[in-house]
Design a protein around this motif. Structure first.
Motif, PDB file in Angstrom:
ATOM      1  N   ALA A   1       0.848  -1.195   0.000  1.00  0.00           N
ATOM      2  CA  ALA A   1       0.000   0.000   0.000  1.00  0.00           C
ATOM      3  C   ALA A   1       0.876   1.235   0.000  1.00  0.00           C
ATOM      4  N   ASP A   2       0.436   2.278  -0.711  1.00  0.00           N
ATOM      5  CA  ASP A   2       1.202   3.523  -0.744  1.00  0.00           C
ATOM      6  C   ASP A   2       1.389   4.082   0.661  1.00  0.00           C
ATOM      7  N   ASP A   3       0.354   4.021   1.460  1.00  0.00           N
ATOM      8  CA  ASP A   3       0.400   4.448   2.852  1.00  0.00           C
ATOM      9  C   ASP A   3      -0.289   3.362   3.670  1.00  0.00           C
ATOM     10  N   GLY A   4       0.512   2.465   4.245  1.00  0.00           N
ATOM     11  CA  GLY A   4      -0.035   1.301   4.920  1.00  0.00           C
ATOM     12  C   GLY A   4      -0.978   1.635   6.049  1.00  0.00           C
ATOM     13  N   ALA A   5      -0.578   2.572   6.907  1.00  0.00           N
ATOM     14  CA  ALA A   5      -1.413   2.922   8.064  1.00  0.00           C
ATOM     15  C   ALA A   5      -2.760   3.473   7.622  1.00  0.00           C
ATOM     16  N   ALA A   6      -2.734   4.307   6.608  1.00  0.00           N
ATOM     17  CA  ALA A   6      -3.981   4.903   6.136  1.00  0.00           C
ATOM     18  C   ALA A   6      -4.881   3.881   5.461  1.00  0.00           C
ATOM     19  N   ALA A   7      -4.280   2.844   4.874  1.00  0.00           N
ATOM     20  CA  ALA A   7      -5.060   1.851   4.135  1.00  0.00           C
ATOM     21  C   ALA A   7      -5.690   0.799   5.032  1.00  0.00           C
ATOM     22  N   VAL A   8      -5.182   0.652   6.267  1.00  0.00           N
ATOM     23  CA  VAL A   8      -5.646  -0.433   7.136  1.00  0.00           C
ATOM     24  C   VAL A   8      -7.147  -0.409   7.375  1.00  0.00           C
ATOM     25  N   PRO A   9      -7.765   0.711   7.745  1.00  0.00           N
ATOM     26  CA  PRO A   9      -9.221   0.683   7.990  1.00  0.00           C
ATOM     27  C   PRO A   9     -10.013   0.182   6.785  1.00  0.00           C
ATOM     28  N   ALA A  10      -9.646   0.632   5.597  1.00  0.00           N
ATOM     29  CA  ALA A  10     -10.355   0.194   4.394  1.00  0.00           C
ATOM     30  C   ALA A  10     -10.111  -1.284   4.120  1.00  0.00           C
TER      31      ALA A  10
END
Length: 343
Positions: free
Chosen positions: A292-301
């Protein structure tokens, strides 16, 4: 085998002779109980420049030790070409042996002889004699912190001491290329760390090239200036550790599901594929990996998509790219799974 052609640059100019070079090595073994032979090497090609630590990284059974056996003249390839220190391993095996040092997976020291006696015997095998040999033995005992144990039988040495002696034995005759085949296997963490420090110091020796085989990801990452990842007898990726990890842009996201998908994993692939910025998805039982480009930001989705697909999550981790992620990308399976498949 014919001698490898002189290395050339893309512009056609001859470059410095590689310390180690193989081209399309193939090696098969007949195994009892199997009709078809096992293909240990399947067109393996590497080029190792002088004066570096070059790592061959792969799980047990990937073909690393077979490669070392061919390069050290202990086995013959079915086809392909190989040279060490500019010498063809088939046409000039005696000269190759004088140009190399070898530390095998199992210790080659005589357990009932002392450490110093082992070093003196090794030197004599290479034609060294007298005061020169004595000085070299004492120098290596000091360098590897074995002076106090020099007069003790090797069978009384700890595992770490035996491995340090093994490396010293490989260096007695001042080789151009040193082969370290799984040098830290079986060592406790403290002894392994000490061996890493010694290998790092050896890499600073002028002109010495080290070819290191290992199945420890951290070891390859720490020690190798350049490495090749081996899977099923072939090179699947090559570069510096940072280059290989840098090819994996973004973060690695690893998910452990509560249970494996009840039906085909296609639902998981499709659900995650719709999450913006998520790619390189793999599903293996309960384990799901993606980039993911931004792993932390992608986690909820990601969590929402998996829940919608009927695959609740037990745990999730986000990390910067590792060599395990590189292996997963190029070999199509995790390093741990590849190790398990060979046992």
């Amino acid at each position: 085998m014919n001698s490898p052609a002189p290395p050339v640059t893309r512009a056609g100019r001859t470059t410095a002779t590689p310390a180690v070079q193989t081209l399309d090595l193939v090696k098969t073994y007949q195994v009892k109980g199997r009709d078809e032979p096992v293909r240990a090497l399947d067109g393996l090609s590497i080029t190792v420049e002088p004066g570096i630590v070059f790592g061959l990284l792969g799980p047990n059974g990937a073909g690393k030790s077979t490669t070392v056996k061919i390069l050290t003249t202990l086995a013959a390839a079915d086809s392909g070409r190989a040279a060490v220190a500019g010498l063809d391993v088939t046409a000039e095996p005696a000269r190759v042996r004088r140009a190399i040092g070898v530390v095998a997976q199992r210790s080659g020291a005589d357990p009932v002889a002392t450490g110093r006696e082992n070093l003196l015997l090794q030197g004599r095998l290479y034609g060294m004699r007298g005061a020169e040999l004595g000085r070299r033995a004492d120098q290596l005992l000091s360098r590897f912190d074995l002076t106090d144990a020099a007069k003790r039988q090797v069978k009384t040495y700890s595992g770490g001491m035996q491995r340090r002696l093994d490396v010293a034995l490989g260096l007695v005759h001042r080789p151009q290329v040193l082969f370290l085949d799984e040098p830290t296997t079986g060592l406790d963490p403290e002894a392994r760390t000490a061996m890493w420090e010694e290998i790092s110091r050896l890499a600073g020796d002028e002109g010495l090239t080290i070819l290191l085989t290992t199945h420890y990801l951290e070891e390859a990452d720490k020690l190798a200036a350049r490495l090749a990842i081996v899977d099923r007898g072939r090179i699947v990726a090559e570069g510096t550790p940072d280059e290989l990890k840098g090819e994996l842009h973004g973060d690695a996201v690893h998910v452990e599901l509560v249970r494996a998908p009840e039906t085909d994993a296609l639902d998981v692939y499709q659900s995650l594929g719709r999450v913006p910025g998520v790619r390189d998805i793999t599903v293996d039982g309960r384990r799901v990996s993606a980039r993911a480009d931004d792993g932390a930001a992608a986690v909820p989705a990601l969590l929402a998509a998996l829940d919608q697909a009927g695959s609740p999550v037990a745990a999730v981790t986000v990390a910067r790219p590792s060599l395990d992620d590189v292996y997963l990308r190029y070999a199509g399976r995790s390093f741990a799974d590849a190790e398990g498949a060979t046992r």
